[in-house]
Design an enzyme around this catalytic site. Sequence first.
Site, PDB file in Angstrom:
ATOM      1  N   ALA A  65     -13.761  -1.071   5.518  1.00 62.86           N
ATOM      2  CA  ALA A  65     -14.794  -1.550   6.451  1.00 62.86           C
ATOM      3  C   ALA A  65     -14.658  -0.916   8.372  1.00 62.86           C
ATOM      4  O   ALA A  65     -12.471  -0.731   7.936  1.00 62.86           O
ATOM      5  CB  ALA A  65     -14.317  -2.728   6.717  1.00 62.86           C
ATOM      6  N   GLY A 108     -12.765  -2.393   1.559  1.00 63.58           N
ATOM      7  CA  GLY A 108     -14.017  -2.100   1.790  1.00 63.58           C
ATOM      8  C   GLY A 108     -14.768  -1.040   0.829  1.00 63.58           C
ATOM      9  O   GLY A 108     -16.517  -1.160   0.250  1.00 63.58           O
ATOM     10  N   GLU A 111     -14.523  -1.634  -2.099  1.00 62.22           N
ATOM     11  CA  GLU A 111     -15.655  -2.567  -2.496  1.00 62.22           C
ATOM     12  C   GLU A 111     -16.901  -2.330  -2.501  1.00 62.22           C
ATOM     13  O   GLU A 111     -17.523  -3.244  -3.401  1.00 62.22           O
ATOM     14  CB  GLU A 111     -15.456  -4.211  -1.252  1.00 62.22           C
ATOM     15  CG  GLU A 111     -13.895  -4.068  -1.390  1.00 62.22           C
ATOM     16  CD  GLU A 111     -13.420  -5.693  -0.038  1.00 62.22           C
ATOM     17  OE1 GLU A 111     -13.455  -5.049   0.923  1.00 62.22           O
ATOM     18  OE2 GLU A 111     -13.019  -6.614  -0.340  1.00 62.22           O
ATOM     19  N   GLU A 131      -5.515  -4.073   2.497  1.00 57.99           N
ATOM     20  CA  GLU A 131      -6.274  -4.818   3.624  1.00 57.99           C
ATOM     21  C   GLU A 131      -4.775  -5.566   4.260  1.00 57.99           C
ATOM     22  O   GLU A 131      -4.712  -5.798   5.302  1.00 57.99           O
ATOM     23  CB  GLU A 131      -6.868  -6.041   3.123  1.00 57.99           C
ATOM     24  CG  GLU A 131      -8.464  -5.302   3.606  1.00 57.99           C
ATOM     25  CD  GLU A 131      -8.779  -4.672   2.182  1.00 57.99           C
ATOM     26  OE1 GLU A 131      -7.933  -4.713   1.208  1.00 57.99           O
ATOM     27  OE2 GLU A 131     -10.027  -4.456   1.913  1.00 57.99           O
TER      28      GLU A 131
HETATM   29  C1  HXC Z   1     -11.414   2.604  11.291  1.00 55.28           C
HETATM   30  C2  HXC Z   1     -10.893   4.686  10.571  1.00 55.28           C
HETATM   31  C3  HXC Z   1     -10.188   4.048   9.012  1.00 55.28           C
HETATM   32  C4  HXC Z   1     -10.923   2.792   9.128  1.00 55.28           C
HETATM   33  C5  HXC Z   1      -9.071   6.219   8.504  1.00 55.28           C
HETATM   34  N1  HXC Z   1     -10.135   6.094  10.282  1.00 55.28           N
HETATM   35  N2  HXC Z   1     -10.113   4.793   8.558  1.00 55.28           N
HETATM   36  N3  HXC Z   1     -11.046   3.949  11.495  1.00 55.28           N
HETATM   37  N4  HXC Z   1     -11.670   1.833  10.232  1.00 55.28           N
HETATM   38  N5  HXC Z   1     -10.743   2.544   8.221  1.00 55.28           N
HETATM   39  C6  HXC Z   1     -10.110   6.648  10.906  1.00 55.28           C
HETATM   40  C7  HXC Z   1      -8.953   7.220  11.322  1.00 55.28           C
HETATM   41  O1  HXC Z   1      -8.593   6.211  12.939  1.00 55.28           O
HETATM   42  C8  HXC Z   1      -8.579   8.619  12.475  1.00 55.28           C
HETATM   43  O2  HXC Z   1      -9.443   8.138  13.352  1.00 55.28           O
HETATM   44  C9  HXC Z   1      -9.956   9.539  10.824  1.00 55.28           C
HETATM   45  O3  HXC Z   1     -10.293   8.022  10.863  1.00 55.28           O
HETATM   46  C10 HXC Z   1      -8.691  10.041   9.996  1.00 55.28           C
HETATM   47  O4  HXC Z   1      -7.790   9.034   9.152  1.00 55.28           O
HETATM   48  P1  HXC Z   1      -5.937   9.797   9.121  1.00 55.28           P
HETATM   49  O5  HXC Z   1      -5.490   8.024   9.387  1.00 55.28           O
HETATM   50  O6  HXC Z   1      -5.926  10.911  10.232  1.00 55.28           O
HETATM   51  O7  HXC Z   1      -5.927  10.760   7.986  1.00 55.28           O
HETATM   52  P2  HXC Z   1      -4.635  10.759   7.018  1.00 55.28           P
HETATM   53  O8  HXC Z   1      -4.179  10.642   8.125  1.00 55.28           O
HETATM   54  O9  HXC Z   1      -5.694  12.037   5.751  1.00 55.28           O
HETATM   55  O10 HXC Z   1      -4.715   9.541   6.377  1.00 55.28           O
HETATM   56  C11 HXC Z   1      -6.127   8.749   5.544  1.00 55.28           C
HETATM   57  C12 HXC Z   1      -5.699   7.219   4.963  1.00 55.28           C
HETATM   58  C13 HXC Z   1      -6.051   6.722   6.383  1.00 55.28           C
HETATM   59  C14 HXC Z   1      -5.138   7.389   3.967  1.00 55.28           C
HETATM   60  C15 HXC Z   1      -7.202   6.945   4.347  1.00 55.28           C
HETATM   61  O11 HXC Z   1      -6.503   6.836   7.158  1.00 55.28           O
HETATM   62  C16 HXC Z   1      -5.698   5.070   6.273  1.00 55.28           C
HETATM   63  O12 HXC Z   1      -4.692   4.473   5.606  1.00 55.28           O
HETATM   64  N6  HXC Z   1      -6.444   4.279   6.679  1.00 55.28           N
HETATM   65  C17 HXC Z   1      -7.152   2.483   6.282  1.00 55.28           C
HETATM   66  C18 HXC Z   1      -7.556   2.835   5.003  1.00 55.28           C
HETATM   67  C19 HXC Z   1      -7.524   1.155   5.679  1.00 55.28           C
HETATM   68  O13 HXC Z   1      -6.620   0.090   5.155  1.00 55.28           O
HETATM   69  N7  HXC Z   1      -8.624   0.521   4.915  1.00 55.28           N
HETATM   70  C20 HXC Z   1      -8.892  -0.931   4.957  1.00 55.28           C
HETATM   71  C21 HXC Z   1      -9.550  -1.003   6.002  1.00 55.28           C
HETATM   72  S1  HXC Z   1      -9.734  -2.830   5.859  1.00 55.28           S
HETATM   73  P3  HXC Z   1      -8.218   9.210  14.491  1.00 55.28           P
HETATM   74  O14 HXC Z   1      -9.220   8.467  15.886  1.00 55.28           O
HETATM   75  O15 HXC Z   1      -7.126   9.529  14.708  1.00 55.28           O
HETATM   76  O16 HXC Z   1      -8.913  10.446  14.318  1.00 55.28           O
HETATM   77  C22 HXC Z   1     -10.517  -3.092   5.132  1.00 55.28           C
HETATM   78  C23 HXC Z   1     -11.258  -4.482   4.146  1.00 55.28           C
HETATM   79  C24 HXC Z   1     -12.722  -6.027   4.782  1.00 55.28           C
HETATM   80  O17 HXC Z   1     -11.381  -2.178   4.072  1.00 55.28           O
HETATM   81  C25 HXC Z   1     -11.971  -7.022   4.691  1.00 55.28           C
HETATM   82  C26 HXC Z   1     -11.132  -7.582   5.413  1.00 55.28           C
HETATM   83  C27 HXC Z   1     -10.323  -6.617   6.524  1.00 55.28           C
END
Ligand code: HXC
Length: 257
Positions: A65, A108, A111, A131
């Site tokens: 998400a 997400g 999911e 998360e």
């Molecule tokens: C918003 C996101 C994002 C996300 C990545 N980006 N995931 N933006 N929401 N979920 C953005 C980064 O900020 C970055 O933007 C760009 O995408 C590239 O990501 P990087 O991190 O630079 O890439 P990398 O180093 O290759 O790492 C990939 C990754 C990492 C391991 C997937 O991006 C990551 O850990 N993402 C978050 C994963 C996460 O926590 N997902 C769960 C979300 S919560 P910029 O502007 O810096 O280029 C969810 C659950 C909902 O889904 C339920 C309640 C919360």
Amino acid sequence: GDFETLIVEKADGVALIRLNRPDVLNALNSTVARELVELVGLIDRDPEVGCSVITGSEKAFAAGADISEMETKSYMEMYGEDFFAVWERFTHARKPVIAAVAGYALGGGCELAMMCDFIIAAETAKFGQPEIKLGVMPGMGGSQRLTRFVGKSVAMDMCLTGRMMDAAEAKQTGLVARVVAADQLIEEAKQAARTIAGFSQPIVAMTKETVNRSYEMTLSEGIRFERRLFHAMFATEDQKEGMNAFVEKRKAQFKDR
Ligand code: HXC
């Protein structure tokens, strides 16, 4: 239609849907949710499409998400909007949707893949519910669907540690149906979708509905549900055509829409 976050191609009875927010690894914001729900509604009413495939990029199916959209929201905003409830409508699609997953399917993203009818993964796929690292938990069904896919022990491990699972583990635990080489992913998923699209649309929809009931019902209620719809299938032309084609040793031509 024209979508801001999706690219859609239609061919051979199959709609290929690509999530298209490459700058944020296909993070799922409310525009993606709204557009996907609208699209599956259109596809359900489009007699030319029998099955869909949803995919992302080589690097990410979807990295979750959209965190920046949620970060500053208050409880009352989340509750008031019933944040994430819109995704439930994605699962109301009557026609099958296959998830073709390469790269990250996190939070997400994992999911959304689980909301589809089955998952085909590339060898590069990585699944996770990270998360907990953000101070929350899965919010789009992950705590419930992952547990039904892989069982309590593995689901707890994934949700509590936030670790990722590779494609081999996803196959071994039953999260995904098939694992293929990354460069074969789209063709394999399209081929599966074309196979499904070649069958009777109402029979496919009833089959999807019936398998989904197994998540909601006791065994005896589910078997009764199955038998009632099985009987109902004999009201379709396609049942007559399918069985007659077998008896006459020819290929069935399904027509019901
Ligand atoms: C918003 C996101 C994002 C996300 C990545 N980006 N995931 N933006 N929401 N979920 C953005 C980064 O900020 C970055 O933007 C760009 O995408 C590239 O990501 P990087 O991190 O630079 O890439 P990398 O180093 O290759 O790492 C990939 C990754 C990492 C391991 C997937 O991006 C990551 O850990 N993402 C978050 C994963 C996460 O926590 N997902 C769960 C979300 S919560 P910029 O502007 O810096 O280029 C969810 C659950 C909902 O889904 C339920 C309640 C919360």
